[in-house]
Structures are given as structure tokens and as C-alpha cells.
Write a protein that holds these residues in place. Structure first.
Motif, PDB file in Angstrom:
ATOM      1  N   SER A   3       5.504   9.351   2.692  1.00  0.00           N
ATOM      2  CA  SER A   3       4.074   9.165   2.506  1.00  0.00           C
ATOM      3  C   SER A   3       3.813   7.729   2.091  1.00  0.00           C
ATOM      4  CB  SER A   3       3.556  10.120   1.422  1.00  0.00           C
ATOM      5  OG  SER A   3       2.220   9.810   1.093  1.00  0.00           O
ATOM      6  N   SER A   4       2.784   7.133   2.671  1.00  0.00           N
ATOM      7  CA  SER A   4       2.416   5.760   2.310  1.00  0.00           C
ATOM      8  C   SER A   4       0.950   5.676   1.899  1.00  0.00           C
ATOM      9  CB  SER A   4       2.666   4.812   3.488  1.00  0.00           C
ATOM     10  OG  SER A   4       1.963   5.244   4.650  1.00  0.00           O
ATOM     11  N   ASP A   5       0.442   6.764   1.334  1.00  0.00           N
ATOM     12  CA  ASP A   5      -0.956   6.819   0.883  1.00  0.00           C
ATOM     13  C   ASP A   5      -1.056   6.332  -0.559  1.00  0.00           C
ATOM     14  OD1 ASP A   5      -1.616   7.893   3.322  1.00  0.00           O
ATOM     15  OD2 ASP A   5      -1.282   9.953   2.628  1.00  0.00           O
TER      16      ASP A   5
ATOM     17  N   LEU B 238      10.569   2.000   9.758  1.00  0.00           N
ATOM     18  CA  LEU B 238      11.318   2.486   8.608  1.00  0.00           C
ATOM     19  C   LEU B 238      10.947   3.926   8.281  1.00  0.00           C
ATOM     20  CD1 LEU B 238      13.246   1.923   6.213  1.00  0.00           C
ATOM     21  CD2 LEU B 238      11.265   1.063   4.939  1.00  0.00           C
ATOM     22  N   LYS B 239       9.651   4.211   8.278  1.00  0.00           N
ATOM     23  CA  LYS B 239       9.205   5.576   7.974  1.00  0.00           C
ATOM     24  C   LYS B 239       9.710   6.563   9.021  1.00  0.00           C
ATOM     25  CE  LYS B 239       4.867   4.265   7.560  1.00  0.00           C
ATOM     26  NZ  LYS B 239       3.394   4.328   7.354  1.00  0.00           N
TER      27      LYS B 239
ATOM     28  N   PRO C 281       2.362   1.439  -1.085  1.00  0.00           N
ATOM     29  CA  PRO C 281       3.135   2.540  -1.684  1.00  0.00           C
ATOM     30  C   PRO C 281       4.035   3.208  -0.650  1.00  0.00           C
ATOM     31  CG  PRO C 281       0.869   3.212  -1.301  1.00  0.00           C
ATOM     32  CD  PRO C 281       0.924   1.746  -0.990  1.00  0.00           C
ATOM     33  N   LEU C 282       5.191   3.652  -1.092  1.00  0.00           N
ATOM     34  CA  LEU C 282       6.125   4.371  -0.223  1.00  0.00           C
ATOM     35  C   LEU C 282       6.786   5.473  -1.048  1.00  0.00           C
ATOM     36  CD1 LEU C 282       7.611   4.609   2.516  1.00  0.00           C
ATOM     37  CD2 LEU C 282       9.342   3.053   1.582  1.00  0.00           C
ATOM     38  N   LYS C 283       6.364   6.720  -0.806  1.00  0.00           N
ATOM     39  CA  LYS C 283       6.937   7.862  -1.510  1.00  0.00           C
ATOM     40  C   LYS C 283       7.792   8.649  -0.523  1.00  0.00           C
ATOM     41  CE  LYS C 283       5.764  12.104  -4.019  1.00  0.00           C
ATOM     42  NZ  LYS C 283       4.671  12.973  -4.516  1.00  0.00           N
ATOM     43  N   ILE C 284       9.052   8.867  -0.897  1.00  0.00           N
ATOM     44  CA  ILE C 284       9.936   9.653  -0.039  1.00  0.00           C
ATOM     45  C   ILE C 284      10.471  10.838  -0.840  1.00  0.00           C
ATOM     46  CG2 ILE C 284      10.570   7.636   1.353  1.00  0.00           C
ATOM     47  CD1 ILE C 284      13.236   7.584  -0.074  1.00  0.00           C
TER      48      ILE C 284
END
Length: 297
Positions: free
Chosen positions: A295-297, A284-285, A244-247
């Protein structure tokens, strides 16, 4: 050491003698090795049964027999290829029940294209296509199959590189390579060194020439795209190779820059297994964190 030259006499019937100056290179044993291009051609011609006129006249089969033999071996080669691909496909087939019947026309066209593939690596990818289509009919269009048929192993590896660095939206239909982000210029940030952040894809194996090669195969749009300017705290959810990748925007008027895979590229990218590059993901983050909470949780 200077390269020695050896005079090679090539004699042809009913034609004058030709003299060709062919350089020879000493091998590890100190002996001269002949140029191998002609040997390779002879071997290929024999393999594909088109070496009839390369044989002495008294050993040549009648051309009708040569044609029959070549056709027979060509059919055998295609049969062997497609059977190998079908066998490989079983390992990729899901055990879940299939609700929709496979399209016989699609399968017939698939066979026509796939039977030409003899390279084991490419056969694996064709096997994944078949398994994916049987599990979920409509996953791979005939147009995508034709594009994939014309791709070399090098092209397939480039697509794999791109897939390893790409993010997907929640629909998994839109696949992007993030190339940077920025905040639109204003009085308070115009001279900020952090206003524009670049993502160096070439450092992770995908340079500009590679992007152009993907575009030539209709897998990637060459024109860099941008997201709409995001409002403060506005969030987008992606996945990076299954992670997951939330920005969410730290401030207003921030923009993502990216290269977008074409619909054909997105179809074929699903052949590539999820293999996240942890080093790139961290990088990238970090690059996005100047303008986004990541967030990658």
C-alpha cells in the motif's frame, strides 16, 4: 583513412635533440590539429601558477616571487570558494528557530574541507551540509565530511542514483535498496516460479559495478542483507522518497532482501532531494506483490 604522422622536433638546452613521432588527426576543416595534452598541461600550470620553468629564462620571475604569487592566488581561490558556498547555504537554511548553538570546532573543520571545492554542483551539496548542520547540529559528522571531501562528482551522482531508488524506515536512519524477496522453501512452494522475486536495480541505472563503487567509498555494504522471516499479516512501514510504503506479508516465512547504506552513506544521502521515480516505484510494488500486500496511500 590512415592517420598521418608528423615528426615533431623538441629541442632542449644542453641536451641532445629528441625526435617524437606524434600522430595528428584532421579536424572538421581538413586541417591537422596538434595533440592538446601539452596545451592543457600548460594552461593548468599557468592557472595554478606552477609554470615558472615553462617560460623562457629571461621571462621567469624569481622563484620567491612565484611562490608568493601562488600562495596568494591559492588563498584567494579558497576564499572565493567558501564564500560562494556560504552564499548558497542561505537558500537552504530553514526559517524556523534554532535551539542549539552551532559547534565552532565543527564549523572550522568544515571550512578547511569545503574551501577546496570549486565545482558549482559540489558546492551546492556542501551548502546543503552547512544548512543542515546549522538547522540540526550533529546531522553530519566530521568523518562524513572527510569521506564527502574525497568523493568525485561521479561518486556523488552514484549516491544520488542510489538515494532515488532507496527506501527509509520511520527513523530515516536506515536506508535500504531492496534487491528482492522470497518465501522460505517448503513442500508446497519448492518448485514455484514465483518463490524468489528479483528487483532489477541495473534497469534503473544502478548496476553491480556501481554498488561496488559505492562500497569503495564506504557508503554501502557490499554484502546483501535479509530481513527476519515475517509472519503472515506482519507489516513494515517505509517511505520511498517521501511517499509512504506499507508492506504486509501475504503468507508466513517471507523475507526481504536488500543492500544497506552505511551510517556514513545514510548521512550523506539526506543531501539528496526527494525525487521519486514513479516508474521504479510501480515496478517495486509489482515485484513485492507476489509475497506482500503493498500500500502506498
Amino acid at each position: 583513412m590512415e592517420t598521418e604522422k608528423k615528426t615533431v622536433i623538441v629541442t632542449k638546452e644542453d641536451s641532445p635533440t629528441d625526435v617524437i613521432e606524434a600522430p595528428t588527426t584532421p579536424n572538421s576543416n581538413g586541417k591537422n590539429s596538434e595533440t592538446s595534452a601539452s596545451q592543457r598541461l600548460t594552461k593548468l600550470a599557468k592557472h595554478f601558477v606552477i609554470d615558472g620553468t615553462l617560460q623562457p629564462l629571461e621571462k621567469q620571475m624569481p622563484i620567491e616571487d612565484r611562490t608568493s604569487k601562488r600562495n596568494r592566488l591559492e588563498h584567494l581561490r579558497k576564499q572565493k570558494n567558501i564564500e560562494a558556498i556560504v552564499e548558497k547555504s542561505l537558500a537552504y537554511c530553514a526559517n524556523s528557530d534554532v535551539k542549539h548553538k552551532a559547534d565552532n570546532d565543527w564549523f572550522s573543520r568544515y571550512i578547511t574541507l569545503a574551501e577546496e571545492v570549486s565545482n558549482p554542483t559540489m558546492q551546492d551539496l556542501w551548502a546543503k551540509i552547512l544548512a543542515g548542520e546549522l538547522t540540526k547540529p550533529g546531522s553530519f559528522s566530521y568523518k562524513a565530511l572527510k569521506v564527502f571531501r574525497d568523493m568525485s562528482i561521479y561518486d556523488a551522482k552514484l549516491l544520488a542514483k542510489a538515494s532515488a531508488l532507496a527506501i527509509k524506515d520511520q527513523s530515516k536512519r536506515n536506508i535500504r535498496l531492496i534487491s528482492g524477496c522470497y518465501q522460505k522453501p517448503g513442500l508446497l512452494n519448492f518448485f514455484s516460479s514465483h518463490r524468489l522475486q528479483h528487483v532489477n536495480l541495473s534497469h534503473y541505472g544502478l548496476n553491480h559495478a556501481d554498488l561496488l563503487a559505492l562500497a569503495e567509498n564506504h557508503l554501502l555494504y557490499t554484502q546483501e542483507s535479509e530481513s527476519n522471516a515475517m509472519a503472515q499479516n506482519e507489516a513494515i512501514i517505509f517511505t520511498y522518497n517521501g511517499l509512504p510504503l506499507k508492506i504486509s506479508a501475504k503468507k508466513a516465512n517471507v523475507v526481504l532482501q536488500f543492500y544497506k547504506l552505511t551510517p556514513l552513506g545514510a548521512e550523506l544521502a539526506h543531501l539528496i532531494s526527494d525525487k521519486p521515480n514513479e516508474e521504479f516505484f510501480d515496478y517495486l510494488k509489482k515485484q513485492l506483490s507476489h509475497h506482500f500486500n503493498v500500500s502506498s496511500d
